[in-house]
Enzyme design. Structure first.
Site, PDB file in Angstrom:
ATOM      1  N   LEU A  20      39.923  28.484  44.971  1.00  9.78           N
ATOM      2  CA  LEU A  20      39.465  28.360  46.181  1.00  9.78           C
ATOM      3  C   LEU A  20      37.812  28.205  46.371  1.00  9.78           C
ATOM      4  O   LEU A  20      37.296  27.847  47.259  1.00  9.78           O
ATOM      5  CB  LEU A  20      39.963  30.079  46.807  1.00  9.78           C
ATOM      6  N   GLY A  57      32.297  31.298  42.219  1.00 10.39           N
ATOM      7  CA  GLY A  57      31.252  32.269  42.311  1.00 10.39           C
ATOM      8  C   GLY A  57      30.279  32.502  41.072  1.00 10.39           C
ATOM      9  O   GLY A  57      30.550  31.357  40.318  1.00 10.39           O
ATOM     10  N   ASN A  58      29.333  33.332  41.252  1.00  7.10           N
ATOM     11  CA  ASN A  58      28.546  33.315  40.075  1.00  7.10           C
ATOM     12  C   ASN A  58      29.331  33.680  39.013  1.00  7.10           C
ATOM     13  O   ASN A  58      28.645  33.288  37.774  1.00  7.10           O
ATOM     14  CB  ASN A  58      27.483  34.798  40.451  1.00  7.10           C
ATOM     15  N   PHE A  59      30.039  34.421  38.783  1.00  4.55           N
ATOM     16  CA  PHE A  59      30.746  34.534  37.400  1.00  4.55           C
ATOM     17  C   PHE A  59      32.025  34.118  37.142  1.00  4.55           C
ATOM     18  O   PHE A  59      32.442  34.458  36.023  1.00  4.55           O
ATOM     19  CB  PHE A  59      30.957  36.317  37.568  1.00  4.55           C
ATOM     20  N   GLY A  60      32.539  33.070  38.003  1.00  3.41           N
ATOM     21  CA  GLY A  60      33.760  32.396  37.467  1.00  3.41           C
ATOM     22  C   GLY A  60      34.477  31.855  38.862  1.00  3.41           C
ATOM     23  O   GLY A  60      34.077  32.157  39.864  1.00  3.41           O
ATOM     24  N   GLU A  61      35.561  31.192  38.482  1.00  6.52           N
ATOM     25  CA  GLU A  61      36.503  30.693  39.662  1.00  6.52           C
ATOM     26  C   GLU A  61      37.196  31.687  40.310  1.00  6.52           C
ATOM     27  O   GLU A  61      37.559  33.069  39.826  1.00  6.52           O
ATOM     28  CB  GLU A  61      37.459  29.578  38.839  1.00  6.52           C
ATOM     29  N   VAL A  62      37.425  31.324  41.658  1.00  8.73           N
ATOM     30  CA  VAL A  62      38.077  32.154  42.468  1.00  8.73           C
ATOM     31  C   VAL A  62      39.333  31.334  42.765  1.00  8.73           C
ATOM     32  O   VAL A  62      39.418  30.388  43.144  1.00  8.73           O
ATOM     33  CB  VAL A  62      37.745  32.527  43.789  1.00  8.73           C
ATOM     34  N   LYS A  67      39.686  36.754  41.706  1.00  3.93           N
ATOM     35  CA  LYS A  67      38.327  36.423  40.878  1.00  3.93           C
ATOM     36  C   LYS A  67      38.462  36.526  39.643  1.00  3.93           C
ATOM     37  O   LYS A  67      38.915  37.623  39.025  1.00  3.93           O
ATOM     38  CB  LYS A  67      37.231  37.459  41.442  1.00  3.93           C
ATOM     39  N   ASP A  94      23.676  41.626  49.115  1.00  2.02           N
ATOM     40  CA  ASP A  94      23.588  40.497  48.818  1.00  2.02           C
ATOM     41  C   ASP A  94      24.283  39.761  50.244  1.00  2.02           C
ATOM     42  O   ASP A  94      25.072  39.052  50.008  1.00  2.02           O
ATOM     43  CB  ASP A  94      24.391  39.794  47.731  1.00  2.02           C
ATOM     44  N   ARG A 139      27.592  33.296  52.957  1.00  2.00           N
ATOM     45  CA  ARG A 139      28.473  32.934  51.987  1.00  2.00           C
ATOM     46  C   ARG A 139      29.025  33.949  51.459  1.00  2.00           C
ATOM     47  O   ARG A 139      30.249  33.907  50.802  1.00  2.00           O
ATOM     48  CB  ARG A 139      27.636  32.464  50.692  1.00  2.00           C
ATOM     49  N   ASN A 140      28.684  35.222  51.726  1.00  2.00           N
ATOM     50  CA  ASN A 140      29.392  36.462  51.317  1.00  2.00           C
ATOM     51  C   ASN A 140      30.440  37.177  52.458  1.00  2.00           C
ATOM     52  O   ASN A 140      30.600  38.337  52.387  1.00  2.00           O
ATOM     53  CB  ASN A 140      28.770  37.508  50.824  1.00  2.00           C
ATOM     54  N   ASP A 173      32.048  40.410  48.426  1.00  2.00           N
ATOM     55  CA  ASP A 173      30.975  40.431  47.286  1.00  2.00           C
ATOM     56  C   ASP A 173      30.057  41.486  47.332  1.00  2.00           C
ATOM     57  O   ASP A 173      29.012  41.467  47.608  1.00  2.00           O
ATOM     58  CB  ASP A 173      30.214  39.327  47.454  1.00  2.00           C
TER      59      ASP A 173
HETATM   60  P1  AMP Z   1      32.516  34.459  45.265  1.00  2.00           P
HETATM   61  O1  AMP Z   1      32.620  34.548  43.550  1.00  2.00           O
HETATM   62  O2  AMP Z   1      33.052  35.821  45.844  1.00  2.00           O
HETATM   63  O3  AMP Z   1      31.279  34.252  45.615  1.00  2.00           O
HETATM   64  O4  AMP Z   1      33.545  33.532  45.892  1.00  2.00           O
HETATM   65  C1  AMP Z   1      33.306  32.283  45.667  1.00  2.00           C
HETATM   66  C2  AMP Z   1      34.092  31.191  46.674  1.00  2.00           C
HETATM   67  O5  AMP Z   1      35.700  31.657  46.465  1.00  2.00           O
HETATM   68  C3  AMP Z   1      33.775  31.590  48.145  1.00  2.00           C
HETATM   69  O6  AMP Z   1      32.768  31.016  48.541  1.00  2.00           O
HETATM   70  C4  AMP Z   1      35.036  31.440  48.885  1.00  2.00           C
HETATM   71  O7  AMP Z   1      35.135  30.314  49.103  1.00  2.00           O
HETATM   72  C5  AMP Z   1      36.171  31.813  47.808  1.00  2.00           C
HETATM   73  N1  AMP Z   1      36.629  33.084  47.975  1.00  2.00           N
HETATM   74  C6  AMP Z   1      36.304  34.215  47.316  1.00  2.00           C
HETATM   75  N2  AMP Z   1      36.899  35.129  47.499  1.00  2.00           N
HETATM   76  C7  AMP Z   1      37.941  34.938  48.491  1.00  2.00           C
HETATM   77  C8  AMP Z   1      38.950  35.478  49.126  1.00  2.00           C
HETATM   78  N3  AMP Z   1      39.066  36.866  49.167  1.00  2.00           N
HETATM   79  N4  AMP Z   1      39.714  34.863  49.966  1.00  2.00           N
HETATM   80  C9  AMP Z   1      39.699  33.364  50.082  1.00  2.00           C
HETATM   81  N5  AMP Z   1      38.645  32.729  49.530  1.00  2.00           N
HETATM   82  C10 AMP Z   1      37.767  33.573  48.764  1.00  2.00           C
END
Ligand code: AMP
Length: 513
Positions: free
Chosen positions: A251, A254-259, A273, A365, A369-370, A383
């Site tokens: 999806l 993020g800062n710490f890995g893929e979602v 996450k 934060d 984006r959050n 986040d």
């Molecule tokens: P983050 O690690 O929270 O910064 O997430 C990185 C990206 O993953 C976000 O910009 C969203 O595009 C996607 N994402 C994170 N959390 C969700 C979620 N709960 N549902 C759908 N997409 C998400």
């Protein structure tokens, strides 16, 4: 446990659930084709059900929505089904006996309402604000006269009636009426027509408009409530077996890995996450999860649990279909958001932050984006990676912590001091992102340039954009007041955006918000 049939009530019904099957009771034949559960053990029929009516002391709830069982402990039901409450000691999950299928197990508390209570009425919505009522009623599936009744936001004893209307000038729109209580019981919209109950009032206005914009035609469909756990098994524990989750597409990063988009037990979409090894301590990652689990609000993304036994660690959370607000604003989708939608999103974010404010939690934060977007422009804050519960009313930044400069208040930059008022500053920046459809704040300027200028009193100017009215820009400026104490509260901001679009037209003397 989900495979026992009901036991008789004795004394206080909610606390008297007996695990042992019953002896010496008349058998009754229950539904020969148990409707819901594939496990035949869970459709046991050997028990007496009539006690519910006889004792008069049992608590019966009615399903407001349908629910499909997710694990071995819960009970499926259809909207309208009746269930006897056996144990209500857990806030989120009621232990019940389904009065048709006789299955015993847990159900989500917010899917049902007390049989005799107004909450069980199709047209009553307990936790809906004026803005949300607008949003729900304006759904194109709803015709003129669709309505709902909700508690008044201003009068604790009163209610509001929201009705969808149509006219040549404005097209479809929503009108709101005050329902006032009488001291000795009863309700009225106009003093000419007084009714003993809300139901009687609704029935009367369903037959005759009596000066309302339209007769009340159909109750507005209720949105499915938020669930805070994946199932009752996870109500007290948050370690989810990894093999229950299948990862799908990415999806985002993020800062710490893929979602990832994940599927839990092949029954529910979740967002997963993952923690890239070596980016953050497991401890810190789990701390983020612990904070999310503790704080619950319909404008905060729900955390379901974690898979922390092996690497990479997963945080499993509510899936928000449209992804981050920033992405939504920048894509074509964003172009479809009109002014009303932007105000609605601003109100929802303020409302989530108002909740954090009330819990003395700082986000640290807050940015587009959050914020995540779901169906119908539902916005939720995500986040909590940097979030901390405040011991005092402010949080001192530790050395070497990174923070997003363009969103950070001056006292955060210079002194490392964060408080709910520095979140208000960030909210002002988020408003600018929102109304400029995702433009980078302080366009063309680097972080250090922004810091230097902001500390000298510079503020982002009002862009040449008709969506940013003078009023809204003034609100941004108050969020960016150099003195934290002069910035508004999130309570004020919620109220401001909730009430933003108040119609000045008074179709009826008692028109309300
Ligand atoms: P983050 O690690 O929270 O910064 O997430 C990185 C990206 O993953 C976000 O910009 C969203 O595009 C996607 N994402 C994170 N959390 C969700 C979620 N709960 N549902 C759908 N997409 C998400």
């Amino acid at each position: 446990m989900g495979n026992l049939c009901c036991s008789p009530s004795q004394g206080s019904p909610a606390k008297n659930f007996h695990k042992t099957p019953f002896e010496g009771r008349t058998s009754i034949v229950s539904d020969p084709n148990p409707r819901y559960h594939p496990d035949p053990k869970r459709n046991n029929v050997d028990f007496v059900r009539s006690r519910v009516a006889k004792s008069g002391r049992t608590r019966v709830v009615v399903a407001q929505y349908s629910y499909m069982a997710r694990d071995a402990n819960d009970v499926s039901f259809h909207k309208g089904d009746r269930m006897e409450v056996l144990d209500d000691s857990d806030g989120d999950w009621l232990k019940v006996c389904h009065l048709t299928t006789n299955i015993v197990g847990f159900i989500p508390e917010n899917y049902v309402a007390e049989e005799s209570a107004v909450q069980s009425k199709d047209w009553f919505m307990e936790n809906v604000s004026r803005k949300e009522a607008d949003k729900l009623l304006m759904n194109t599936a709803n015709s003129r006269g669709t309505f709902l009744v909700r508690p008044s936001e201003h009068n604790p004893e009163g209610y509001s009636l929201s009705v969808k209307d149509w006219d040549d000038q404005r097209g479809y729109h929503v009108k709101h009426y005050k329902i006032k209580p009488l001291d000795n019981g009863g309700f009225y919209i106009s003093t000419n027509n007084v009714y003993p109950t809300l139901s009687a009032l609704v029935e009367a206005y369903a037959k005759n408009a009596f000066g309302l914009c339209h007769v009340l035609s159909h109750p507005c469909p209720k949105p499915t409530p938020q669930m805070w756990d994946l199932g009752p098994t996870y109500k007290d524990k948050w370690e989810i077996p990894r093999d229950e989750i299948v990862l799908g597409r990415i999806l985002g990063k993020g800062n710490f890995g893929e979602v990832y988009l994940g599927r839990w037990k092949d029954s529910k979409d979740v967002a997963v996450k993952t923690l890239k090894q070596g980016t953050m301590s497991t401890q810190a990652f789990l701390e983020e999860a612990a904070i999310m689990k503790k704080f619950r609000h319909n404008r905060l993304v729900a955390l379901y649990g974690v898979c922390s036994k092996e690497e990479p660690i997963y945080i499993v959370q509510e899936y928000m279909r449209l992804g981050s607000l920033l992405d939504v604003l920048r894509k074509d989708q964003g172009k479809t958001l009109d002014f009303r939608d932007l105000i609605y999103i601003a109100a929802q974010v303020a409302s989530g932050m108002k909740y954090l404010e009330s819990k003395q939690l700082i986000h640290r934060d807050l940015a587009a984006r959050n914020v995540l977007i779901g169906d119908n422009n539902t916005a939720k804050i995500s986040d909590f990676g940097l979030a901390r519960v405040m011991d005092d009313d402010q949080y001192q930044l530790k050395h070497n912590s990174r923070f997003p400069i363009k969103w950070t208040a001056p006292e955060g930059i210079t002194k490392g001091i964060f408080s709910i008022k520095s979140d208000v500053w960030s909210y002002g920046i988020l408003l600018m992102e929102l109304f400029t459809y995702g433009q980078v704040p302080y366009p063309g300027m680097t972080g250090p340039e922004v810091v230097e200028l902001v500390l000298k009193g510079y503020r982002m100017p009002k862009p040449n954009n008709p969506k940013i009215t003078e009023d809204i820009y003034r609100i941004m400026l108050t969020c960016w007041d150099a003195k934290p104490e002069n910035r508004p509260t999130f309570e004020f901001l919620t109220h401001y955006f909730e009430e933003f679009d108040v119609t000045t037209e008074l179709p009826y003397k008692e028109v309300d918000y």
